[in-house]
Write an enzyme that holds these catalytic residues in place. Structure first.
Site, PDB file in Angstrom:
ATOM      1  N   CYS A  41      42.857-113.246-105.185  1.00  0.00           N
ATOM      2  CA  CYS A  41      42.962-114.325-104.199  1.00  0.00           C
ATOM      3  C   CYS A  41      44.389-114.871-104.228  1.00  0.00           C
ATOM      4  O   CYS A  41      45.014-114.927-105.287  1.00  0.00           O
ATOM      5  CB  CYS A  41      41.974-115.438-104.539  1.00  0.00           C
ATOM      6  N   CYS A  84      44.355-121.576-107.063  1.00  0.00           N
ATOM      7  CA  CYS A  84      43.724-122.773-107.651  1.00  0.00           C
ATOM      8  C   CYS A  84      43.825-122.679-109.180  1.00  0.00           C
ATOM      9  O   CYS A  84      43.507-121.634-109.763  1.00  0.00           O
ATOM     10  CB  CYS A  84      42.264-122.869-107.229  1.00  0.00           C
ATOM     11  N   GLY A 126      38.097-114.392-103.835  1.00  0.00           N
ATOM     12  CA  GLY A 126      38.745-114.448-102.527  1.00  0.00           C
ATOM     13  C   GLY A 126      38.466-115.714-101.750  1.00  0.00           C
ATOM     14  O   GLY A 126      37.503-116.433-102.009  1.00  0.00           O
ATOM     15  N   GLU A 127      39.369-115.993-100.808  1.00  0.00           N
ATOM     16  CA  GLU A 127      39.218-117.115 -99.885  1.00  0.00           C
ATOM     17  C   GLU A 127      38.738-116.512 -98.556  1.00  0.00           C
ATOM     18  O   GLU A 127      39.500-115.798 -97.884  1.00  0.00           O
ATOM     19  CB  GLU A 127      40.574-117.839 -99.735  1.00  0.00           C
ATOM     20  N   LEU A 147      36.513-129.121-102.455  1.00  0.00           N
ATOM     21  CA  LEU A 147      37.356-130.329-102.365  1.00  0.00           C
ATOM     22  C   LEU A 147      38.047-130.602-103.711  1.00  0.00           C
ATOM     23  O   LEU A 147      39.268-130.662-103.793  1.00  0.00           O
ATOM     24  CB  LEU A 147      36.495-131.524-101.937  1.00  0.00           C
ATOM     25  N   ASN A 148      37.264-130.842-104.717  1.00  0.00           N
ATOM     26  CA  ASN A 148      37.751-130.907-106.115  1.00  0.00           C
ATOM     27  C   ASN A 148      38.720-132.032-106.440  1.00  0.00           C
ATOM     28  O   ASN A 148      39.335-132.010-107.518  1.00  0.00           O
ATOM     29  CB  ASN A 148      38.417-129.576-106.530  1.00  0.00           C
ATOM     30  N   ASN A 169      34.160-124.777-115.940  1.00  0.00           N
ATOM     31  CA  ASN A 169      33.853-123.755-116.934  1.00  0.00           C
ATOM     32  C   ASN A 169      35.193-123.161-117.367  1.00  0.00           C
ATOM     33  O   ASN A 169      35.805-122.423-116.601  1.00  0.00           O
ATOM     34  CB  ASN A 169      32.959-122.708-116.242  1.00  0.00           C
ATOM     35  N   CYS A 180      31.199-120.366-111.110  1.00  0.00           N
ATOM     36  CA  CYS A 180      32.186-120.560-110.049  1.00  0.00           C
ATOM     37  C   CYS A 180      33.620-120.388-110.562  1.00  0.00           C
ATOM     38  O   CYS A 180      34.002-120.925-111.581  1.00  0.00           O
ATOM     39  CB  CYS A 180      32.023-121.958-109.498  1.00  0.00           C
TER      40      CYS A 180
HETATM   41  S1  SF4 Z   1      38.792-121.126-106.246  1.00  0.00           S
HETATM   42 FE1  SF4 Z   1      38.468-119.719-104.527  1.00  0.00          FE
HETATM   43  S2  SF4 Z   1      40.233-120.094-103.181  1.00  0.00           S
HETATM   44 FE2  SF4 Z   1      40.792-120.941-105.179  1.00  0.00          FE
HETATM   45  S3  SF4 Z   1      41.902-119.274-106.191  1.00  0.00           S
HETATM   46 FE3  SF4 Z   1      39.711-119.121-106.797  1.00  0.00          FE
HETATM   47  S4  SF4 Z   1      38.831-117.658-105.378  1.00  0.00           S
HETATM   48 FE4  SF4 Z   1      40.764-118.357-104.495  1.00  0.00          FE
END
Ligand code: SF4
Length: 344
Positions: free
Chosen positions: A103, A107, A150-151, A211-212, A286, A329
């Site tokens: 990705c 993040c 991935g996004e 959002l986070n 996590n 996640c």
């Molecule tokens: S949280 Fe989702 S959008 Fe962010 S780097 Fe990981 S896979 Fe990509």
């Protein structure tokens, strides 16, 4: 001519029947047989292709199963099968699918980010993950979440084509209300999803926003995308998501101690979301490899959820399943590929 059948809806495949020396009726029957039973009719031999993505690894962890499928060039997809008990007590089985290998979003709390973006998956490679879960792992998949590697809005047309196939009545037959597309929330991507959700049959497609953070400062520190598109732009895009009879937007909040869980943060989140139909989904962080942060304690999670509820947000805490298998996640991405990136 040979056609990649898992990347086509039934009617798209039938439209090709003539070139494959098949009658439209035989093409439709065979397409259904493949999706429902996992087998190809003899008449299809040499005329259609299945994506080559054998299962490489299976990592069961309690009720959760993470599996990896091989792609060309040593790359892999990763998917997770997560059985969950719904409110009525019925077991639902979600499949978390990848839309890319790696990705580009970076993040900081996410294992996949350390890979960088390695490949855009094609529709048949996305549907191929469902096919493996259904026919190799023999699971009845009721829900799909685009929350693997991935996004999704970074590969949006492939994702939308995969959704068209996954919802086909004669095929996987997954209701759009049971498909969630989880995004970091880039405005253009949300607009394209909204346009798609306005097509007939897709009104109940679920939007999930990662959002986070309660404000730009915190979000920028963990999600680089926020520099290009700050929260005000995200809010405009969320306002434009068609509401009406739709299911609420899912707002995901990975709770990271010392980063986004200070007293007052949940109230700020509630203020940001005021007036929208949303459900807040709190996901205890996590820790990824070499993480600068620990997992939140039980009391930190409870305190944040309580403050969010008091501030008027419908709040649910997600139970982390598969912690040991690194299948929660933001935990996907083969460590070997990551080492290659670091050293290569
Ligand atoms: S949280 Fe989702 S959008 Fe962010 S780097 Fe990981 S896979 Fe990509």
């Amino acid at each position: 001519m040979s056609v990649g059948i898992l990347g086509l809806t039934e009617s798209q495949f039938v439209a090709q029947a003539k070139h494959l020396d098949l009658t439209p009726a035989a093409a439709a029957r065979g397409w259904r047989q493949l999706f429902r039973e996992g087998t190809l009719p003899a008449a299809f031999e040499g005329k259609v292709q299945l994506p080559s993505m054998p299962i490489l690894r299976r990592e069961p962890d309690g009720a959760t199963l993470k599996f990896a499928q091989q792609l060309e060039g040593g790359l892999e997809t990763e998917s997770v099968i997560l059985p969950q008990r719904g409110r009525t007590g019925r077991i639902r089985t979600s499949l978390c699918v990848s839309s890319q290998v790696g990705c580009a979003m970076g993040c900081r709390f996410c294992e996949t980010a350390t890979l960088g973006r390695r490949k855009q998956l094609t529709p048949d490679q996305i549907v191929g993950q469902w096919f493996a879960a259904r026919h190799s792992e023999q699971q009845t998949i009721t829900n799909i979440v685009f929350m693997g590697m991935g996004e999704p809005t970074d590969n949006i047309e492939a994702v939308l084509q995969a959704i068209r196939i996954l919802t086909e009545h004669g095929g996987p037959a997954i209701a759009p209300s049971r498909i969630s597309v989880s995004t970091v929330g880039r405005a253009q991507g949300i607009e394209r999803l909204a346009e798609f959700a306005n097509e007939r049959g897709f009104r109940q497609l679920r939007l999930a926003i990662s959002l986070n953070a309660p404000n730009d400062e915190v979000r920028q520190s963990i999600m680089p995308v926020n520099r290009a598109e700050p929260l005000a732009e995200l809010r405009v895009a969320m306002d434009a998501w068609p509401a009406g009879d739709r299911l609420p937007i899912l707002v995901e909040y990975v709770l990271i101690p010392g980063v986004n869980n200070a007293p007052g943060h949940a109230s700020e989140v509630a203020k940001f979301l005021a007036g929208l139909s949303v459900n807040l989904n709190v996901i205890p962080y996590n820790p990824i490899r070499d993480s600068p942060w620990p997992a939140p304690t039980e009391s930190e999670v409870i305190a944040f959820c309580d403050e969010a509820r008091t501030a008027g947000l419908r709040t649910k805490r997600r139970r982390t399943m598969g912690r040991d298998a690194m299948a929660a996640c933001g935990q996907l991405g083969n460590p070997k590929l990551k080492r290659e990136r670091k050293h290569g």
